[in-house]
Write a protein that holds these residues in place. Structure first.
Motif, PDB file in Angstrom:
ATOM      1  N   ASP A  93       0.804  -1.226   0.000  1.00 18.74           N
ATOM      2  CA  ASP A  93       0.000   0.000   0.000  1.00 18.74           C
ATOM      3  C   ASP A  93       0.836   1.276   0.000  1.00 18.74           C
ATOM      4  O   ASP A  93       0.307   2.361  -0.227  1.00 18.74           O
ATOM      5  CB  ASP A  93      -0.958   0.009   1.199  1.00 18.74           C
ATOM      6  CG  ASP A  93      -2.132  -0.935   1.002  1.00 18.74           C
ATOM      7  OD1 ASP A  93      -2.406  -1.306  -0.156  1.00 18.74           O
ATOM      8  OD2 ASP A  93      -2.771  -1.302   2.008  1.00 18.74           O
ATOM      9  N   THR A  96       2.754   3.222  -5.527  1.00 22.43           N
ATOM     10  CA  THR A  96       1.766   3.577  -6.528  1.00 22.43           C
ATOM     11  C   THR A  96       1.496   2.358  -7.420  1.00 22.43           C
ATOM     12  O   THR A  96       2.211   1.353  -7.348  1.00 22.43           O
ATOM     13  CB  THR A  96       2.248   4.728  -7.420  1.00 22.43           C
ATOM     14  OG1 THR A  96       3.385   4.282  -8.189  1.00 22.43           O
ATOM     15  CG2 THR A  96       2.638   5.937  -6.589  1.00 22.43           C
ATOM     16  N   HIS A 127      -4.228   6.301 -13.734  1.00 24.57           N
ATOM     17  CA  HIS A 127      -4.108   5.431 -12.570  1.00 24.57           C
ATOM     18  C   HIS A 127      -2.664   5.144 -12.169  1.00 24.57           C
ATOM     19  O   HIS A 127      -2.423   4.656 -11.078  1.00 24.57           O
ATOM     20  CB  HIS A 127      -4.793   4.076 -12.851  1.00 24.57           C
ATOM     21  CG  HIS A 127      -6.272   4.156 -13.034  1.00 24.57           C
ATOM     22  ND1 HIS A 127      -6.851   4.398 -14.255  1.00 24.57           N
ATOM     23  CD2 HIS A 127      -7.298   4.003 -12.150  1.00 24.57           C
ATOM     24  CE1 HIS A 127      -8.173   4.402 -14.124  1.00 24.57           C
ATOM     25  NE2 HIS A 127      -8.469   4.169 -12.866  1.00 24.57           N
ATOM     26  N   LYS A 130      -1.529   6.503  -8.918  1.00 23.30           N
ATOM     27  CA  LYS A 130      -2.494   6.347  -7.824  1.00 23.30           C
ATOM     28  C   LYS A 130      -1.931   5.394  -6.775  1.00 23.30           C
ATOM     29  O   LYS A 130      -1.378   4.348  -7.114  1.00 23.30           O
ATOM     30  CB  LYS A 130      -3.809   5.797  -8.379  1.00 23.30           C
ATOM     31  CG  LYS A 130      -4.954   5.760  -7.380  1.00 23.30           C
ATOM     32  CD  LYS A 130      -6.246   5.327  -8.074  1.00 23.30           C
ATOM     33  CE  LYS A 130      -7.418   5.329  -7.112  1.00 23.30           C
ATOM     34  NZ  LYS A 130      -8.691   4.946  -7.793  1.00 23.30           N
ATOM     35  N   CYS A 132      -1.679   2.421  -4.134  1.00 24.84           N
ATOM     36  CA  CYS A 132      -2.391   1.146  -4.033  1.00 24.84           C
ATOM     37  C   CYS A 132      -3.433   1.163  -2.929  1.00 24.84           C
ATOM     38  O   CYS A 132      -4.476   0.510  -3.032  1.00 24.84           O
ATOM     39  CB  CYS A 132      -1.393   0.006  -3.799  1.00 24.84           C
ATOM     40  SG  CYS A 132      -0.339  -0.351  -5.217  1.00 24.84           S
ATOM     41  N   LYS A 133      -3.146   1.897  -1.853  1.00 31.99           N
ATOM     42  CA  LYS A 133      -4.074   1.914  -0.725  1.00 31.99           C
ATOM     43  C   LYS A 133      -5.413   2.551  -1.085  1.00 31.99           C
ATOM     44  O   LYS A 133      -6.413   2.344  -0.382  1.00 31.99           O
ATOM     45  CB  LYS A 133      -3.457   2.637   0.469  1.00 31.99           C
ATOM     46  CG  LYS A 133      -3.187   4.117   0.247  1.00 31.99           C
ATOM     47  CD  LYS A 133      -2.540   4.743   1.464  1.00 31.99           C
ATOM     48  CE  LYS A 133      -2.226   6.219   1.234  1.00 31.99           C
ATOM     49  NZ  LYS A 133      -1.554   6.825   2.414  1.00 31.99           N
ATOM     50  N   ALA A 134      -5.454   3.295  -2.193  1.00 37.05           N
ATOM     51  CA  ALA A 134      -6.694   3.956  -2.605  1.00 37.05           C
ATOM     52  C   ALA A 134      -7.512   3.120  -3.576  1.00 37.05           C
ATOM     53  O   ALA A 134      -8.597   3.537  -3.991  1.00 37.05           O
ATOM     54  CB  ALA A 134      -6.370   5.304  -3.240  1.00 37.05           C
ATOM     55  N   SER A 136      -9.916   0.123  -5.064  1.00 36.04           N
ATOM     56  CA  SER A 136     -11.045  -0.703  -4.617  1.00 36.04           C
ATOM     57  C   SER A 136     -10.643  -2.172  -4.650  1.00 36.04           C
ATOM     58  O   SER A 136      -9.577  -2.537  -5.160  1.00 36.04           O
ATOM     59  CB  SER A 136     -12.243  -0.480  -5.541  1.00 36.04           C
ATOM     60  OG  SER A 136     -11.967  -1.012  -6.834  1.00 36.04           O
TER      61      SER A 136
END
Length: 211
Positions: A93, A96, A127, A130, A132-134, A136
């Motif tokens: 997490d 990215t 993406h 972005k 990883c913790k964000a 879904s």
């Protein structure tokens, strides 16, 4: 759509794991009603079945070499096995999306090649940075599958634990496509009969707990 697993060079017919009369004991009570004896052959697709508390997780840990049965004997070939849990905890997490994919880049793929793989799994340039913790649950599943296709050495065994839980139709279809292109051994814990049929499960191991 080809997702990368179809080129895996995995030999079918090799014994990867065998168990002879094994059982595991918790609080001096054997976990299974009858000791287990079975083999896992390279290329098989196996459903692991049993009610809650029947010892599915314990058996998975034995197969992965993380737990030793108190009775019986096991044989484990020199193999690489990946356990994909419902939280996709193999992902880091702190990274990215692109950084996570790069962690699996054991074949020296160029940056643009990694980004093409990410795009196959619906991660476009918006993406890539972005965290990883964000992501879904469905996005985490897609990213982990993408990472496995990036790796130069696909695992001999993939264990999926309730993989379709909380996935929508699109993500389930992507998972099914990727799994069907994987040439190695598959062990699946799932109550989704349709998914098990779609991925070609050819036998099951059913666990009966002592009480």
């Amino acid at each position: 759509m080809k997702l990368g697993f179809e080129d895996a060079n995995l030999h079918k017919g090799k014994i990867l794991f065998s168990a002879t009369d094994i059982n595991f004991t918790y609080d001096k009570q054997p976990l299974w009603k009858k000791p287990l004896s079975f083999e896992i052959i390279s290329g098989e697709r196996i459903a692991l079945k049993g009610s809650n508390g029947s010892g599915k997780t314990s058996l998975i840990k034995i197969i992965l070499g993380k737990l030793t049965p108190q009775t019986g004997s096991v044989y484990k070939a020199n193999k690489q096995a990946i356990y994909i849990d419902q939280e996709y905890s193999l992902l880091d997490d702190k990274l990215t999306v692109y950084e996570q994919a790069q962690q699996y880049n054991t074949g020296a793929l160029q940056e643009h090649e990694i980004k093409i793989r990410l795009t196959w799994f619906l991660f476009d340039k918006e993406h890539w940075n972005k965290p990883c913790k964000a992501l879904s649950g469905g996005e985490r599943m897609r990213l982990l599958l993408c990472c496995l296709t990036i790796s130069n050495t696909p695992p001999d065994i993939i264990v999926l634990d309730e993989p379709t839980n909380n996935l929508d139709i699109i993500n389930t279809e992507i998972l099914t496509t990727a799994v069907n292109q994987y040439k190695g051994t598959l062990i699946v814990v799932s109550h989704d009969a349709y998914f098990l049929e779609e991925i070609g499960i050819n036998r099951s191991i059913e666990l009966l707990k002592l009480s």
